[in-house]
Scaffold this active site. Sequence first.
Site, PDB file in Angstrom:
ATOM      1  N   PRO A  76      55.557  73.510 -17.374  1.00 24.35           N
ATOM      2  CG  PRO A  76      53.760  73.674 -15.882  1.00 24.35           C
ATOM      3  CD  PRO A  76      55.256  73.591 -15.922  1.00 24.35           C
ATOM      4  CG  ASP A 115      50.464  76.467 -15.412  1.00 23.34           C
ATOM      5  OD1 ASP A 115      49.602  76.093 -14.593  1.00 23.34           O
ATOM      6  OD2 ASP A 115      51.271  77.372 -15.175  1.00 23.34           O
ATOM      7  CD1 TRP A 555      52.540  82.845 -10.713  1.00 29.85           C
ATOM      8  CD2 TRP A 555      54.116  81.587 -11.678  1.00 29.85           C
ATOM      9  NE1 TRP A 555      52.861  83.423 -11.921  1.00 29.85           N
ATOM     10  CE2 TRP A 555      53.823  82.684 -12.524  1.00 29.85           C
ATOM     11  CE3 TRP A 555      55.078  80.665 -12.074  1.00 29.85           C
ATOM     12  CZ2 TRP A 555      54.456  82.856 -13.758  1.00 29.85           C
ATOM     13  CZ3 TRP A 555      55.706  80.841 -13.297  1.00 29.85           C
ATOM     14  CH2 TRP A 555      55.391  81.930 -14.118  1.00 29.85           C
ATOM     15  CD  GLN A 590      58.990  81.209 -15.495  1.00 27.18           C
ATOM     16  OE1 GLN A 590      58.478  80.903 -14.423  1.00 27.18           O
ATOM     17  NE2 GLN A 590      58.371  81.987 -16.363  1.00 27.18           N
ATOM     18  CD1 TRP A 594      57.067  75.910 -12.133  1.00 23.30           C
ATOM     19  CD2 TRP A 594      58.831  75.429 -13.424  1.00 23.30           C
ATOM     20  NE1 TRP A 594      57.117  74.535 -12.271  1.00 23.30           N
ATOM     21  CE2 TRP A 594      58.197  74.214 -13.070  1.00 23.30           C
ATOM     22  CE3 TRP A 594      59.963  75.376 -14.242  1.00 23.30           C
ATOM     23  CZ2 TRP A 594      58.652  72.972 -13.498  1.00 23.30           C
ATOM     24  CZ3 TRP A 594      60.416  74.133 -14.677  1.00 23.30           C
ATOM     25  CH2 TRP A 594      59.775  72.957 -14.300  1.00 23.30           C
ATOM     26  CE  LYS A 627      56.607  90.451 -23.661  1.00 22.04           C
ATOM     27  NZ  LYS A 627      56.064  90.824 -22.326  1.00 22.04           N
ATOM     28  CE  LYS A 630      47.522  86.871 -28.109  1.00 20.53           C
ATOM     29  NZ  LYS A 630      46.429  85.984 -27.618  1.00 20.53           N
TER      30      LYS A 630
END
Length: 1013
Positions: A76, A115, A555, A590, A594, A627, A630
């Site tokens: 999600p 999520d 998580w 992940q 996850w 990377k 913002k």
Amino acid sequence: MVVAIQRDSQLLDPSPYLGAWVVTLSVVPELGKRYDPKKVEEWVLSFWKEYEIPRKVREQSLSREDAPLFRFLEGPPTANGYMHVGHARGRTFKDIVLRYYRMKGFRVWDQAGWDTQGLPVELEVEKKLGFRSKKDILEYGVEKFIDECQKLVDYYISEWRSASERLGLWLDYDHAYQTRHPRYIEIAWRFLKEMWERGWLYEDLRVVPVCPRCETALSSHEVALGYKVVKDPSLYFKIKLLDEPNTFLVAWTTTPWTIIANEAVAVHPTETYVKIRVGNEFWILAKKRLEAFAKEVGLQSYEIVEEFPGKALEGKVYEHPLLEEVPKHREHRPPHHTVLTAEWVSMEEGTGVVHCAPAHGPEDFELCKSVGIEVFRPIAKNGVFTEDAGKYAGLWFRDASEKVVEDLRRKGLLVYLGWIEHEYPHCWRCDTPLMYYADRQWFIRIEPIKKTMLEENEKIRWRPDWAGKRFEDWLANARDWCVSRERFWGTPLPVWTCRSCGYRLAVGSFEELRKLAKNPQDFVDPHRPWIDRIVLRCPKCGGDMVREPYVVDVWLDSGIAHTAALHQYGWDHLFDELFPYDWITEAVDQTRGWFYTLLVTSVAMYGKTPFRAVLCQGHVLDKYGKKMSKHLGNVIWAKDFMEKFGADLLRLYVTTKAAPWDSINFDPDEVSEIRRQLDILWNCVLFAHTYASMDRWSAENLEKDLGNALPVDRWILYELKRLVEEVEARILNNDLHLAARTVLNFIVEKLSHRYITLIRPRVWLEEDRVEKRSAYATLFYVIKNVLKVLAPFAPFIAEYLYQAFVKRYDPKALESVHMESWPSIPKELLDESCWRGVEKMFVVAEAVLAARTRVGIKRRWPIKRVVVVAREGLEDIAKGVDVVKIYANVKEIELVSDVGKVEGLEKIYEDKDLVVYADLKLDEETLMEGLAKDVVRRVQVLRKEMDLPIDAWIDRLLIYAVGDLRKAVERFRDYIARETRCREIVLLDAPPEGGRKSVVEGMELVIKLEISR
């Protein structure tokens, strides 16, 4: 059992993507002369909406009663921001695989998920409200803060859904699971109660990583997500022994601020330590570290006066190096401020003397606890030192290091201060440096399930393979999971404690909660603060039980999706059919997120893995390899990119650039190459449509026309079969980059550059001929099936061309290309002998083209003669003669089996099967014909510029030419007229007024077209 769920037909209104365009939706869209991704995708979005195509496709898939299931579990997205191109890459991978399995006839389970809780959302709300700390939330009011979290989640789910549908990702959004949903939370409670009853959920005082900005503990897998390279002090300092004059232990640390809470020193019991004389002082450190230490600190003059095992130092008492600055240390008595021994003391760095602060180091904590040293914690959870820190009270922990170093220098305890670059953990969400901190938290035991997790991991198909090995290493070293968080917006920890007798219990469902509650009428929402108001009756003493004031690790929310996603909609009866899921995919990190929590919860609950296969995704960086963030201003938002370039270009670019698990540098300028390849596809379809419509061909007699296929038609049909098989194999192996590249390469090289080049003479035939109809049929069949293979990768252009071309010529075609089955080419269309022969003659043709380039003969100038000596397979090769004639522009081809029959020609190529000879001399006739073709090309360019239809006739072609060029026009007048669809050619002695001027091989040419209007 049949998985068939009634789904809401409502789709997102695509109007936000239409901008100023007014799209008139017709059943059969027009094929413009140029591919315009924006207009194409606007039309397709409207078509899908009006005819409810996504709903129909999903329902078609799920309605196949006897079909196998493909079970997908959505990782999600967090509803706390917008989709950027990195997210779009992973969501494209999901869509490719799901579309493929639908076309293969599977019942595809495609439930979406969001999520919605935890720190990620809280921090966005804090930014929105201008909050700087946890205290601000309490002052604002938890209830109002939670309401703001709900609103933020609603907003971002809407944004993510619209961006996902704009990307073309078809999931069941109307039944998306949401981790904030009460029924979803109920499964988290069920899991936690099971852990409690087994004794695997427990509270303890441990040193845990804490984010001082968020004021909450983090789990080890969260810590693994946030490491950054930082520059820290490399500090060597002295610790004075009390029973030996002028004798000091020399310790090393990169966190000087922790010396404030120092309570012990550790040495290795069996390693050799040395006492060295430095001036009038004695220093003690490990012998193995002496040379490196002396070199680093610049110690040139010293004398070893004694050697002994580390155990000899055990129990020695020292004076705390900051005793005056932190008066609280005067209250500490042995075993505080003594030397301890520990096997974990390293000989790879430092001095072999480790300063221990049990409040800030997991190993320090356990060692000190074992000898009865109490934790001294002169710092608050917000990272600010308290009054217990004496001189350092009020300082933030990172800032205190500088003051500590100054004080050690002033007191003569500083040996050396250097700097070291190393990885240091930061909060995975707010980027604040973490602080290891002794705190009471709630944990889930991992040791009882570790063996099973390792065994289950061996059953998982990891792509790439190394990700599975990385996951195995992570599992082998996994520690107990810290699941408690001292925050607000999350799944509440369902543990209640009796105020009177201290009895505790865990609640596993809302029904159980209502039965136990003294005030069940107040249970309106399982979130804080409402859940904190529910008081239970203690089953032991009848007293009041209050909830432990924690929420759980976010998580854990996503980690129970294998069960909670179904429970949210009352679909528990589908669990046995869907579990374990066939395939999941998320970013490679992940393995510590996850993927890990899914496995932990599933093995703990069911004893097995919840997923069978994993595709790991690499990260998307900016074009310079940085990377995207913002903060740096280098994020490319998915919606913005799609508005400018289109979704298909984005999907194909992020798919083809590298293997799915490799990180890519995203450079928008490189998308032009994908655009070029789709332009070629568009032009192929436009070519087919132009000539087929001119000859009023239709697919009504497709089988009959295909039955008359020529060898080159059989070749492209066999290549189509190979394409279908290769793309399928690539998708099944998760090599999505190779699958997409294979499709595009077929379009550009096989379909456009080769096949269409070879059939041009056939479609130019004026009369209705069998060979022309077979070319149309083959081209139609190949394009239709190429669009089906392309559909999972570029669903918009595949749909548009299917509607504009396939359905135009075959009204019986299905409503959408996405309702089609994955192609399977009938055996009766395949002729391997033709394919081999044509393939061999392409080798010959390429050899001729290379020879032309070498000697400077243009492709438009015909070569008179080529001889091919075939050592074997002459019959197959003979089927491809036209390939060399048309593709390489050769007038005469001879096939022989004896090299002795070749005379006067130049050998231009040889392999184990073939020898090729060519006449590379240009006589006058060849030169004249080449010049005539140059004239034809310039007339065709002028026709195109004048926007003349392909079948339009020119009344008169006026030509002014000089020298050999004039001779060529005279000699090949009929050829030029036929090729340019001209009724009359007039050679002039002076350039016509308003004519188009050009130069051909140094000779002036002026042409003018006269057309009756």
